[in-house]
Structure formats: structure tokens, C-alpha cells
Design a protein around this motif. Sequence first.
Motif, PDB file in Angstrom:
ATOM      1  N   LEU A 186       0.845  -1.190   0.000  1.00  0.00           N
ATOM      2  CA  LEU A 186       0.000   0.000   0.000  1.00  0.00           C
ATOM      3  C   LEU A 186       0.878   1.237   0.000  1.00  0.00           C
ATOM      4  O   LEU A 186       1.864   1.302   0.731  1.00  0.00           O
ATOM      5  CB  LEU A 186      -0.900   0.040   1.240  1.00  0.00           C
ATOM      6  CG  LEU A 186      -1.890  -1.100   1.425  1.00  0.00           C
ATOM      7  CD1 LEU A 186      -2.619  -0.954   2.757  1.00  0.00           C
ATOM      8  CD2 LEU A 186      -2.872  -1.167   0.282  1.00  0.00           C
ATOM      9  N   PHE A 187       0.516   2.220  -0.819  1.00  0.00           N
ATOM     10  CA  PHE A 187       1.196   3.508  -0.765  1.00  0.00           C
ATOM     11  C   PHE A 187       0.697   4.239   0.480  1.00  0.00           C
ATOM     12  O   PHE A 187      -0.378   3.943   1.000  1.00  0.00           O
ATOM     13  CB  PHE A 187       0.890   4.327  -2.023  1.00  0.00           C
ATOM     14  CG  PHE A 187       1.544   3.781  -3.253  1.00  0.00           C
ATOM     15  CD1 PHE A 187       2.912   3.878  -3.436  1.00  0.00           C
ATOM     16  CD2 PHE A 187       0.788   3.147  -4.230  1.00  0.00           C
ATOM     17  CE1 PHE A 187       3.522   3.363  -4.567  1.00  0.00           C
ATOM     18  CE2 PHE A 187       1.394   2.625  -5.367  1.00  0.00           C
ATOM     19  CZ  PHE A 187       2.761   2.740  -5.532  1.00  0.00           C
ATOM     20  N   HIS A 188       1.457   5.212   0.946  1.00  0.00           N
ATOM     21  CA  HIS A 188       1.059   5.967   2.140  1.00  0.00           C
ATOM     22  C   HIS A 188      -0.307   6.602   1.942  1.00  0.00           C
ATOM     23  O   HIS A 188      -1.119   6.605   2.867  1.00  0.00           O
ATOM     24  CB  HIS A 188       2.097   7.038   2.498  1.00  0.00           C
ATOM     25  CG  HIS A 188       3.413   6.461   2.906  1.00  0.00           C
ATOM     26  ND1 HIS A 188       3.577   5.728   4.057  1.00  0.00           N
ATOM     27  CD2 HIS A 188       4.627   6.492   2.312  1.00  0.00           C
ATOM     28  CE1 HIS A 188       4.828   5.328   4.149  1.00  0.00           C
ATOM     29  NE2 HIS A 188       5.494   5.783   3.098  1.00  0.00           N
ATOM     30  N   TYR A 189      -0.563   7.145   0.744  1.00  0.00           N
ATOM     31  CA  TYR A 189      -1.844   7.809   0.521  1.00  0.00           C
ATOM     32  C   TYR A 189      -3.008   6.827   0.553  1.00  0.00           C
ATOM     33  O   TYR A 189      -4.148   7.214   0.771  1.00  0.00           O
ATOM     34  CB  TYR A 189      -1.841   8.609  -0.796  1.00  0.00           C
ATOM     35  CG  TYR A 189      -2.051   7.773  -2.033  1.00  0.00           C
ATOM     36  CD1 TYR A 189      -3.335   7.464  -2.467  1.00  0.00           C
ATOM     37  CD2 TYR A 189      -0.982   7.282  -2.762  1.00  0.00           C
ATOM     38  CE1 TYR A 189      -3.538   6.686  -3.594  1.00  0.00           C
ATOM     39  CE2 TYR A 189      -1.175   6.517  -3.878  1.00  0.00           C
ATOM     40  CZ  TYR A 189      -2.458   6.220  -4.289  1.00  0.00           C
ATOM     41  OH  TYR A 189      -2.652   5.444  -5.401  1.00  0.00           O
ATOM     42  N   GLU A 190      -2.748   5.535   0.372  1.00  0.00           N
ATOM     43  CA  GLU A 190      -3.809   4.522   0.373  1.00  0.00           C
ATOM     44  C   GLU A 190      -4.126   3.986   1.765  1.00  0.00           C
ATOM     45  O   GLU A 190      -5.171   3.366   1.958  1.00  0.00           O
ATOM     46  CB  GLU A 190      -3.392   3.302  -0.454  1.00  0.00           C
ATOM     47  CG  GLU A 190      -3.394   3.475  -1.932  1.00  0.00           C
ATOM     48  CD  GLU A 190      -3.093   2.158  -2.614  1.00  0.00           C
ATOM     49  OE1 GLU A 190      -4.010   1.611  -3.240  1.00  0.00           O
ATOM     50  OE2 GLU A 190      -1.952   1.669  -2.498  1.00  0.00           O
ATOM     51  N   VAL A 191      -3.243   4.168   2.708  1.00  0.00           N
ATOM     52  CA  VAL A 191      -3.392   3.509   3.998  1.00  0.00           C
ATOM     53  C   VAL A 191      -4.737   3.842   4.639  1.00  0.00           C
ATOM     54  O   VAL A 191      -5.447   2.954   5.096  1.00  0.00           O
ATOM     55  CB  VAL A 191      -2.212   3.841   4.933  1.00  0.00           C
ATOM     56  CG1 VAL A 191      -2.494   3.383   6.357  1.00  0.00           C
ATOM     57  CG2 VAL A 191      -0.939   3.193   4.402  1.00  0.00           C
ATOM     58  N   LYS A 192      -5.114   5.113   4.634  1.00  0.00           N
ATOM     59  CA  LYS A 192      -6.363   5.505   5.288  1.00  0.00           C
ATOM     60  C   LYS A 192      -7.571   4.813   4.654  1.00  0.00           C
ATOM     61  O   LYS A 192      -8.459   4.329   5.351  1.00  0.00           O
ATOM     62  CB  LYS A 192      -6.535   7.023   5.226  1.00  0.00           C
ATOM     63  CG  LYS A 192      -7.734   7.525   5.991  1.00  0.00           C
ATOM     64  CD  LYS A 192      -7.785   9.029   6.004  1.00  0.00           C
ATOM     65  CE  LYS A 192      -8.975   9.510   6.816  1.00  0.00           C
ATOM     66  NZ  LYS A 192      -9.077  10.958   6.826  1.00  0.00           N
ATOM     67  N   SER A 193      -7.604   4.741   3.325  1.00  0.00           N
ATOM     68  CA  SER A 193      -8.766   4.158   2.655  1.00  0.00           C
ATOM     69  C   SER A 193      -8.658   2.660   2.423  1.00  0.00           C
ATOM     70  O   SER A 193      -9.662   1.993   2.236  1.00  0.00           O
ATOM     71  CB  SER A 193      -9.007   4.861   1.317  1.00  0.00           C
ATOM     72  OG  SER A 193      -7.939   4.611   0.433  1.00  0.00           O
ATOM     73  N   SER A 194      -7.469   2.123   2.430  1.00  0.00           N
ATOM     74  CA  SER A 194      -7.296   0.718   2.052  1.00  0.00           C
ATOM     75  C   SER A 194      -6.636  -0.161   3.100  1.00  0.00           C
ATOM     76  O   SER A 194      -6.483  -1.354   2.874  1.00  0.00           O
ATOM     77  CB  SER A 194      -6.480   0.621   0.759  1.00  0.00           C
ATOM     78  OG  SER A 194      -7.167   1.236  -0.298  1.00  0.00           O
ATOM     79  N   GLU A 195      -6.250   0.413   4.247  1.00  0.00           N
ATOM     80  CA  GLU A 195      -5.539  -0.394   5.230  1.00  0.00           C
ATOM     81  C   GLU A 195      -6.352  -1.608   5.663  1.00  0.00           C
ATOM     82  O   GLU A 195      -5.819  -2.700   5.823  1.00  0.00           O
ATOM     83  CB  GLU A 195      -5.167   0.451   6.441  1.00  0.00           C
ATOM     84  CG  GLU A 195      -4.320  -0.298   7.445  1.00  0.00           C
ATOM     85  CD  GLU A 195      -3.844   0.607   8.565  1.00  0.00           C
ATOM     86  OE1 GLU A 195      -2.701   0.430   8.997  1.00  0.00           O
ATOM     87  OE2 GLU A 195      -4.612   1.487   9.000  1.00  0.00           O
ATOM     88  N   ASP A 196      -7.656  -1.427   5.815  1.00  0.00           N
ATOM     89  CA  ASP A 196      -8.497  -2.554   6.199  1.00  0.00           C
ATOM     90  C   ASP A 196      -8.970  -3.332   4.964  1.00  0.00           C
ATOM     91  O   ASP A 196      -9.746  -4.272   5.080  1.00  0.00           O
ATOM     92  CB  ASP A 196      -9.681  -2.087   7.038  1.00  0.00           C
ATOM     93  CG  ASP A 196     -10.608  -1.144   6.273  1.00  0.00           C
ATOM     94  OD1 ASP A 196     -10.350  -0.846   5.083  1.00  0.00           O
ATOM     95  OD2 ASP A 196     -11.604  -0.699   6.865  1.00  0.00           O
ATOM     96  N   LEU A 197      -8.495  -2.915   3.809  1.00  0.00           N
ATOM     97  CA  LEU A 197      -8.783  -3.559   2.520  1.00  0.00           C
ATOM     98  C   LEU A 197     -10.265  -3.562   2.192  1.00  0.00           C
ATOM     99  O   LEU A 197     -10.749  -4.426   1.473  1.00  0.00           O
ATOM    100  CB  LEU A 197      -8.182  -4.965   2.463  1.00  0.00           C
ATOM    101  CG  LEU A 197      -6.661  -4.998   2.627  1.00  0.00           C
ATOM    102  CD1 LEU A 197      -6.155  -6.420   2.698  1.00  0.00           C
ATOM    103  CD2 LEU A 197      -5.974  -4.239   1.500  1.00  0.00           C
ATOM    104  N   THR A 198     -10.995  -2.557   2.682  1.00  0.00           N
ATOM    105  CA  THR A 198     -12.395  -2.389   2.301  1.00  0.00           C
ATOM    106  C   THR A 198     -12.470  -1.988   0.833  1.00  0.00           C
ATOM    107  O   THR A 198     -13.375  -2.396   0.116  1.00  0.00           O
ATOM    108  CB  THR A 198     -13.064  -1.312   3.183  1.00  0.00           C
ATOM    109  OG1 THR A 198     -13.000  -1.759   4.536  1.00  0.00           O
ATOM    110  CG2 THR A 198     -14.513  -1.090   2.795  1.00  0.00           C
TER     111      THR A 198
END
Length: 164
Positions: free
Chosen positions: A9-21
Motif C-alpha cells: 500500500l502507498f502511504h496515501y492509500e493507507v487511510k482508505s485501504s488499510e483494512d482492505l475495504t
Amino acid sequence: MALNDAPLLFHYEVKSSEDLTFIPMCVRFNLDRFGLRISLAQWQLLPYEDRRLLARFPVDEDTEIEPNFDHALFEMLRTHANVEPEWFAPEEAPAWRDANTVPGGIANQAALANLREPAVDDWARLAPFQRYVLAKLARKPEANHDFVPAMQEFGLAAPRQAAP
């Protein structure tokens, strides 16, 4: 090539994708590479551990990479959603692969964000996966909320110079 130890995950993705929703760019890359399309609803039907496994596949274009991503995706969707991904013919020469030409959509997104379009040298210095990400984020004419954070993360977020 082996799986990554953790989802890429890129840093910018962590908030939206960390839980892989949401479908992370690393999975989108492999979907595009294999010519597979799934909906967000289908993605979300997969158990977290399956989504995590899919996000650990390499993002290299090397044809020697074991083609287990597509097989894994098919099995997961059949097992948990009783559906199959949709097939499409992958682009043979997508614009992001050309390190010598910045795709037009990038200029449009940069203008919408009041950022300078990356110079060809800057574009060429990016890793192929980074070029893929920017091109993917820039494919629609309206502003993409992830474009600016991606440009910042890739070191390309210089403000546009005002005309003299």
C-alpha cells in the motif's frame, strides 16, 4: 517471484485501504495485467485474509511471475461469492509503460489540482508501478481525490507556475 510479506500500500492509500475495504492499487494492477474485472461489492464479499493475500502479490510485469493471482482470485470468488471475475483484453501497450511520454490524462489531473505536469525526465524516473498508479488515477476527466496525494508521495507535487 514470492509474495510480499505484507500488502503493498502507498502511504496515501493507507487511510482508505488499510483494512482492505477498498481495492488497493496493487490489486488493480494485477487485475489489469491479467484482464480481470471485479466490482467493489465482489471484493468486499471476500474474507479479509483473502483480500490481504491478493494484495501481497508482486506488481512486476515480468511474464515469468507465477500466474497464481488469477487462479487465487477465481477460487476465492467462487468459494465466497459464487461468481467469477469478468474477463477483458488487457491493453498491449498502455500509456504508462512508455517512460518517454507523459500520458495526457496526467496533464489534465495536474491542471485540475493546480500542479505542474511532470516533466518527461520526472516521469521516466518513476518506477513502472508508480507510472501505472498515476495513469490509473488520471483516466477520468474529473478530479481524482487520490491524484494529489499520489503525486506528493512520488515527489511530483510542484505547484504550477503562473504565466508571466
